[in-house]
Write a protein that holds these residues in place. Structure first.
Motif, short mmCIF file in Angstrom:
data_model
loop_
_atom_site.label_atom_id
_atom_site.label_comp_id
_atom_site.label_asym_id
_atom_site.label_seq_id
_atom_site.Cartn_x
_atom_site.Cartn_y
_atom_site.Cartn_z
N GLU A 1 0.82 -1.22 0.00
CA GLU A 1 0.00 0.00 0.00
C GLU A 1 0.85 1.26 0.00
O GLU A 1 0.31 2.38 -0.03
N GLY A 2 2.19 1.09 0.05
CA GLY A 2 3.08 2.24 -0.07
C GLY A 2 3.69 2.74 1.21
O GLY A 2 4.25 3.84 1.24
N TRP A 3 3.63 1.93 2.31
CA TRP A 3 4.13 2.39 3.60
C TRP A 3 5.07 1.35 4.22
O TRP A 3 4.70 0.18 4.35
N LEU A 4 6.27 1.79 4.56
CA LEU A 4 7.19 0.95 5.33
C LEU A 4 7.10 1.40 6.78
O LEU A 4 7.61 2.46 7.15
N GLN A 5 6.44 0.60 7.60
CA GLN A 5 6.17 0.99 8.98
C GLN A 5 7.18 0.36 9.93
O GLN A 5 7.28 -0.86 10.04
#
Length: 266
Positions: free
Chosen positions: A112-116
């Motif tokens: 989804e486009g997020w590196l958490q």
């Protein structure tokens, strides 16, 4: 290759698994039944290895486990290392840091486009790929005499979340941005993981290799008895060791410590 079933809760199955082999690589886990269960797993492994007269036990631990960090799953591994040191065994402890592969646990978020991660975008995180861990174990088993009685901490790189996100973006061909997860959220989910991320944030690049320690006492290794199944292979990596009297260690790049030995993975 022969597959042999073993149960970490069943000492007799472990003895059977350790019979007539040259070496065993053992991994314990606190993430199913807790840290005390992990200690009992380690106790069973060590006891079975001693009873089977295993020529070489390679035990997986975690970097900084021997430093009384207050992280529960580090302290359980420290206790297992203490149990191991009390036995008349030829052993090597390999203690990796955070795994690159851990990112797979947040794969949907990455898509989804997020590196958490619970880190600032510019904070280095020492890491090792499980594939490289396997290569390191193979190299240690292949050169038993050189590594018996050593505790090896190994890290292959220390990227920050920003270049990690950039690398993922390049592979996925879509935008990926680093997102700093509040530590309070991690603590709410798991006190153990919260304590670990507190340590990583507090010590930055030094959490795996800031301190050299003396080698844990060990009895001289026994030679392999005749008739053991051959398990050794040529190491698929270069394992060059340098004697290092003290740290600090460079903030990035492959290394290990434990008994003053640094290991470079190539």
């Amino acid at each position: 290759m022969e597959v042999v079933a073993g149960d970490l809760g069943d000492a007799s199955s472990l003895r059977a698994a350790f019979a007539e082999v040259d070496a065993a690589f053992a991994v314990t886990t606190p993430f199913e039944e807790g840290t005390q269960a992990e200690v009992e797993q380690g106790r069973a492994i060590v006891a079975a290895a001693a009873q089977a007269e295993l020529p070489h036990l390679v035990l997986a631990s975690v970097a900084s486990a021997n430093r009384s960090t207050g992280v529960p799953h580090f302290e359980s591994k420290e206790r297992i290392e203490e149990i191991l040191a009390q036995e008349d065994l030829a052993w090597t402890v390999i203690a990796p840091p955070y795994f690159f592969d851990n990112l797979l646990g947040g794969l949907q978020s990455i898509r989804e486009g997020w590196l958490q991660l619970p880190l600032p975008p510019d904070r280095p995180l020492q890491q090792l790929a499980r594939q490289d861990l396997g290569a390191l174990v193979t190299a240690v088993v292949a050169d038993r005499e050189r590594h018996v009685g050593r505790r090896i901490e190994a890290a292959s790189d220390a990227p920050t979340p920003a270049p990690m996100a950039a690398a993922l973006q390049k592979v996925l061909h879509r935008p990926v941005e680093p997102v700093q997860v509040p530590l309070a959220m991690v603590h709410e989910s798991s006190a153990d993981m919260g304590a670990m991320w507190d340590l990583i944030n507090r010590e930055a690049t030094t959490w795996t290799s800031a301190h050299c320690t003396a080698p844990i006492r060990t009895s001289p290794g026994r030679p392999s008895p005749p008739g053991r199944r051959a398990t050794r292979q040529s190491a698929p990596m270069d394992l060059s060791c340098e004697q290092s009297a003290s740290m600090p260690v460079p903030a990035t790049g492959p290394r290990t410590d434990g008994d003053g030995t640094r290991v470079r993975l190539a």
